[in-house]
Design a protein around this motif. Structure first.
Motif, PDB file in Angstrom:
ATOM      1  N   SER A  78       0.829  -1.203   0.000  1.00  0.00           N
ATOM      2  CA  SER A  78       0.000   0.000   0.000  1.00  0.00           C
ATOM      3  C   SER A  78       0.868   1.259   0.000  1.00  0.00           C
ATOM      4  O   SER A  78       0.531   2.247  -0.646  1.00  0.00           O
ATOM      5  CB  SER A  78      -0.960   0.002   1.187  1.00  0.00           C
ATOM      6  N   ARG A  79       1.969   1.207   0.700  1.00  0.00           N
ATOM      7  CA  ARG A  79       2.886   2.353   0.688  1.00  0.00           C
ATOM      8  C   ARG A  79       3.524   2.488  -0.694  1.00  0.00           C
ATOM      9  O   ARG A  79       3.762   3.587  -1.176  1.00  0.00           O
ATOM     10  CB  ARG A  79       3.970   2.190   1.752  1.00  0.00           C
ATOM     11  N   THR A  88      -2.922   4.366   4.777  1.00  0.00           N
ATOM     12  CA  THR A  88      -2.649   2.937   4.907  1.00  0.00           C
ATOM     13  C   THR A  88      -3.283   2.391   6.175  1.00  0.00           C
ATOM     14  O   THR A  88      -3.884   1.314   6.162  1.00  0.00           O
ATOM     15  CB  THR A  88      -1.122   2.677   4.925  1.00  0.00           C
TER      16      THR A  88
END
Length: 179
Positions: A78-79, A88
């Motif tokens: 997600s980052r 996140t």
């Protein structure tokens, strides 16, 4: 839950949060009520403080465990797609940890039902008043029915609350995460 969100990434803060919840849960609720009667007197305030204290501990512990148990590769992915740390947390980590957090809320709700009944000793509101009233008249007229009304009332409320929380979990947990 905010404390859990701030502490789950650090091993030392996670250990501290788990230690606080473990030690807090070993304090007898009746003893804590007795300690709080001295500064706050009889009434609703000491009962609310005790119930809130004991309600927060299982939720804190499960939130820390749930957030710490998320696969780091999902967070990194997600980052990697450009999500901020806050996004996140809100869009990936909290939804994945929600079933564990909700189980802490369910444990907390069940535990608080019993503690709230005991908190009636401080003349706070609740079905515990029936229990203590019946126990104080033990052997007298209507003592046993008074205790039974209080105990059955607490059990019924606990079951209804648990069913509501199960329903909330079904509504708020993604199908892909549900076990």
């Amino acid at each position: 839950m905010a404390i859990a969100a701030l502490s789950y990434r650090s091993r030392s803060l996670t250990a501290a949060a788990n230690a606080v919840s473990a030690v807090g849960l070993t304090i007898p609720s009746f003893a804590l009520i007795g300690l709080l009667i001295a500064p706050f007197g009889f009434g609703v305030l000491p009962a609310v403080i005790v119930v809130t204290f004991f309600a927060a501990l299982p939720i804190l512990r499960n939130a820390v465990v749930g957030l710490a148990g998320i696969d780091r590769s999902l967070v990194e992915a997600s980052r990697g797609i450009g999500m901020s740390r806050a996004r996140t947390l809100l869009r990936v980590e909290l939804p994945l940890a929600w079933p564990v957090i909700l189980s802490g809320i369910r444990v907390s709700a069940q535990m608080v039902m019993g503690i709230a009944a005991v908190a009636a000793y401080s003349l706070g509101p609740g079905l515990g008043g029936f229990i203590f009233s019946g126990l104080s008249r033990l052997g007298g007229a209507n003592a046993l029915p008074s205790v039974v009304v209080g105990v059955v009332g607490v059990v019924v409320l606990a079951l209804v609350l648990d069913l509501l929380l199960v329903g909330l979990g079904r509504l708020t947990t993604s199908r892909g995460i549900r076990a």
